[in-house]
Design an enzyme around this catalytic site. Sequence first.
Site, mmCIF file in Angstrom:
data_model
loop_
_atom_site.group_PDB
_atom_site.id
_atom_site.type_symbol
_atom_site.label_atom_id
_atom_site.label_comp_id
_atom_site.label_asym_id
_atom_site.label_seq_id
_atom_site.Cartn_x
_atom_site.Cartn_y
_atom_site.Cartn_z
ATOM 1 N N LEU B 47 0.818 -1.205 0.000
ATOM 2 C CA LEU B 47 0.000 0.000 0.000
ATOM 3 C C LEU B 47 0.854 1.258 0.000
ATOM 4 O O LEU B 47 0.559 2.221 -0.707
ATOM 5 C CB LEU B 47 -0.945 -0.007 1.200
ATOM 6 C CG LEU B 47 -2.104 -0.995 1.094
ATOM 7 C CD1 LEU B 47 -2.975 -0.912 2.332
ATOM 8 C CD2 LEU B 47 -2.936 -0.740 -0.145
ATOM 9 N N SER B 288 -9.330 -11.952 11.979
ATOM 10 C CA SER B 288 -9.492 -10.504 12.079
ATOM 11 C C SER B 288 -9.997 -10.042 13.435
ATOM 12 O O SER B 288 -10.856 -10.662 14.060
ATOM 13 C CB SER B 288 -10.483 -10.030 11.023
ATOM 14 O OG SER B 288 -10.842 -8.693 11.294
ATOM 15 N N ARG B 341 -5.008 -4.107 21.249
ATOM 16 C CA ARG B 341 -4.329 -5.368 20.976
ATOM 17 C C ARG B 341 -3.314 -5.765 22.039
ATOM 18 O O ARG B 341 -3.259 -6.920 22.452
ATOM 19 C CB ARG B 341 -3.628 -5.283 19.614
ATOM 20 C CG ARG B 341 -4.621 -5.232 18.497
ATOM 21 C CD ARG B 341 -3.978 -5.055 17.153
ATOM 22 N NE ARG B 341 -5.007 -5.145 16.119
ATOM 23 C CZ ARG B 341 -4.781 -4.975 14.835
ATOM 24 N NH1 ARG B 341 -3.570 -4.682 14.400
ATOM 25 N NH2 ARG B 341 -5.762 -5.085 13.968
ATOM 26 N N ARG B 446 0.003 -0.243 17.822
ATOM 27 C CA ARG B 446 -0.850 0.256 16.751
ATOM 28 C C ARG B 446 -2.288 -0.203 16.969
ATOM 29 O O ARG B 446 -2.529 -1.344 17.328
ATOM 30 C CB ARG B 446 -0.351 -0.267 15.397
ATOM 31 C CG ARG B 446 -1.203 0.195 14.224
ATOM 32 C CD ARG B 446 -0.643 -0.263 12.895
ATOM 33 N NE ARG B 446 -0.662 -1.709 12.734
ATOM 34 C CZ ARG B 446 -1.740 -2.425 12.472
ATOM 35 N NH1 ARG B 446 -2.931 -1.851 12.368
ATOM 36 N NH2 ARG B 446 -1.656 -3.737 12.323
ATOM 37 N N LEU B 452 -3.383 0.154 7.313
ATOM 38 C CA LEU B 452 -3.762 0.455 5.933
ATOM 39 C C LEU B 452 -3.834 1.973 5.765
ATOM 40 O O LEU B 452 -3.378 2.540 4.771
ATOM 41 C CB LEU B 452 -5.111 -0.184 5.608
ATOM 42 C CG LEU B 452 -5.197 -1.699 5.807
ATOM 43 C CD1 LEU B 452 -6.587 -2.207 5.448
ATOM 44 C CD2 LEU B 452 -4.150 -2.417 4.966
#
Lengths: 252, 660
Positions: B47, B288, B341, B446, B452
Amino acid sequence: MNLTLKVWRQKNPDDHGRIETYEAKDIPEECSFLEMLDIVNERIITEGGDPIHFDHDCREGICGTCSLTINGIPHSKERGITACQVHMRKFRDGDTIWIEPFRARAFPIVRDLVVDRTAFDRIIAAGGYISVRTGSAQDANALPVSKDDADASFDAAACIGCGACVAACKNASAMLFVGAKASHLNHLPQGQPEKDRRVLAMVRQMDAEGFGNCTNQYECEAVCPKSISADVIAKLNRDYAIAVAKEATTAS
Amino acid sequence: MASNGSINSAIPSGPLADKWTKHKNESKLINPANKRKFSIIVVGSGLAGGSAAATLSELGYQVKCFCYQDSPRRAHSIAAQGGINAAKNYQNDGDSVWRLFYDTIKGGDFRSREANVYRLAEVSANIIDQCVAQGVPFAREYGGLLDNRSFGGAQVSRTFYARGQTGQQLLIGCYQALEKEIAKGGVKMYPRTEMLDLVVVDGHAKGIIVRDMVTGEISRHAADCVILATGGYGNVFYLSTNAKGCNVMAAYRAHKRGAYFANPCYTQIHPTCIPVSGDYQSKLTLMSESLRNDGRIWVPKSPEDAAAIREGRKKASDIPDEDRDYYLERKYPSFGNLAPRDISSRSAKEACDEGRGVAPTGLGVFLDFRDAIDRLGKDTIEARYGNLFQMYEKIAGTDPYTSPMQIYPAVHYTMGGLWVDYNLMSNVPGLHVLGEANFSDHGANRLGASALMQGLADGYFVIPATLPNYLAGETPGSVSTEHDAFAEAEAAVRERVDKLMSIDGKRTVDSFHRELGLLVWDKCGMARNEEGLKEALEKIPAIREEFWENVRVPGDSGNLNAELEKAGRVADFLEFAELLCYDALEREESCGGHFREEYQFTEDDEAVKTGHTGPGEAKRRDDEFCYVAAWESTGAGNKPKLHKEDLDFENVKLSVRSYK
């Protein structure tokens, strides 16, 4: 589990290539097909041989790199998955497994099971895009797209460009790949301005690359790891016919 | 321009919200006729690299783009499942640029740069516009407008998604833009080509040395600047959710040529991956984070029940609700299963360390959809997560509709990377670094759906605006591949390849990689301490030494040779691992993905007494460690030299990060 592998070996594009036999002993049934090949390769290397080359990267069925024909079927007989998602628990102890590359004239073999699929990139470069200069886009919600169109577009956009459709086709046709890209973009309002140009350019590039024609056998749809429907080919044919007719009218 | 510590981060002055606009207004420009005289090398086609290459070509520069994959469409950005954040506030739920900025700063445990993060939040909305215009088929509502969902660490729904394949769809959009530019002649693409060294001429990055992976040919490429967008270093742990080919070579080669490596110890361990099942395992598969919208995470309250499940004497459904510990909901009631996370991962580890793990190895917790299926029906769950459930079943062999998934944390993303200033330029002039390969936006952790966003922000919107600040001071084409620096770099690369081919030892490359990975995971994984890190720093050089004496690379270097490619990458991981451990050792605090066991809250801490946080939570030490650790290479085997960039927080107040 113990298996016998019959593997296509070919040192480089000029080499003739041949099937060689390997015994794969004590393979854990929880491991994936590619992990089985890793184990076999570790042993080959330790014994002083040249490992079997195969393409792979994400190993979770999304990058489209892996390209094995397993027992005569691209990616394997299991539907809707890539070779890297095949697990050994689907085989039986004592099985003989044939492993070959994706075969097509437009996909020359690089080495062993590794093929060159850059023809697909050239087809996309010919017209598989919407021209929008970075920074020139309007607000994303300024252009509503019906959910049905968005979903149909997504279904086609799910293509991972692996080339199994080509390898499965007796004509080595790339119609499912090209149809999927045309369907992805032509279903959307954003894709309308370039629709005719796109279809003409992609189909002509596909022909120039040496892919064959579609004769409605649907082998492509059967092996597609993303289960892309052959309906995209019908849509491609319609869009192409209209584009050709318009081109003829403009030219005359 | 503010100067931070000993390194100049080139952050523009003025109020936070005006910095980016002001910077763009004051940035240099290059006129269209001159742009085509400048050549730019972009390494990586994910990306960040793909969007940069396409956009710079649109602007008129001559771009060369390199990737190791057989096509630029296959870079590992493609595997991102869940979504991309943007401060659009289409849901009218109170989102704003400020909130996305604040969530990202807080999510990063106050270890990122305010100015960079604010810019990221600012351009996030443009990314969605751009991608929709390219034909990215984001999820929509029946009214035809874009749909959103929630992700960890946020209390608003700002995540745009395309089923469970958001990364793939964004990358295809970016790849198509790139192919369009390739067809136009603005970008020359080099697939199956690996960067083996950076060429620095008079202190400036002016080219690279590459190997054609099919023919084995080693060649020189010169340009007016070099952009690295080569991803993260998660594969230093061997097992990770990264693609098998992901590696640190390009970034590490640049580091050895003078570029500082910042905060390598900030590694993200993703909480929801399929657990390890055996030694043969080659990679880990992520499920996910979006699953945590409807799935509930739990382990049995008693170790006895957990043991019964591990041994197959009991099933999950045999455990009544009162005997289950939905530990995230219990510990973090306001965020529950959507806790960030790092926190979710550590909680899973804690539960398993207490003997309450449910996977056969003891390392696994349940992610259960029973209640969501009861509440919403199987069809709704299938529509939301069908492909993920199918993926789970293929790998684990059980059906998540009827029995809960088993998950465990795994290495997923690396927040650390090459140091860059506000222009995304490293300390080596001309060398720019984008996406996961740089360090600047995510701090110590993060948030989901932000990778993305950052990759595309850097490539589509930041680098096209900031690159002229460097290029305008350069004479286009001033360096050719005839320069001595190219000859020196090429000779070094050839010597290394020849050396790898000639060792002819007994052990495979993978066996070394596994050994290194296990060590680094054990000593510098989810929890770290001084003793373990010192032990790792002793053992890594020994593995490296054996590698260079006993590795076996079969075949020859004149054609496709996967073992040679891996050997080069593992050789760099064997040096990089030391850098990672040095950084983890030096940072005597816990923050985000870096958890030092010596630094955690206890019952005696004021923040615990007031109920703001709980015992065992990560304890930052802002007085001493509120800085970016930027490491300068001093040669393999030597301790790198530390440079500090102090982090100034002018707009947010540093606080104990709480998700209670």
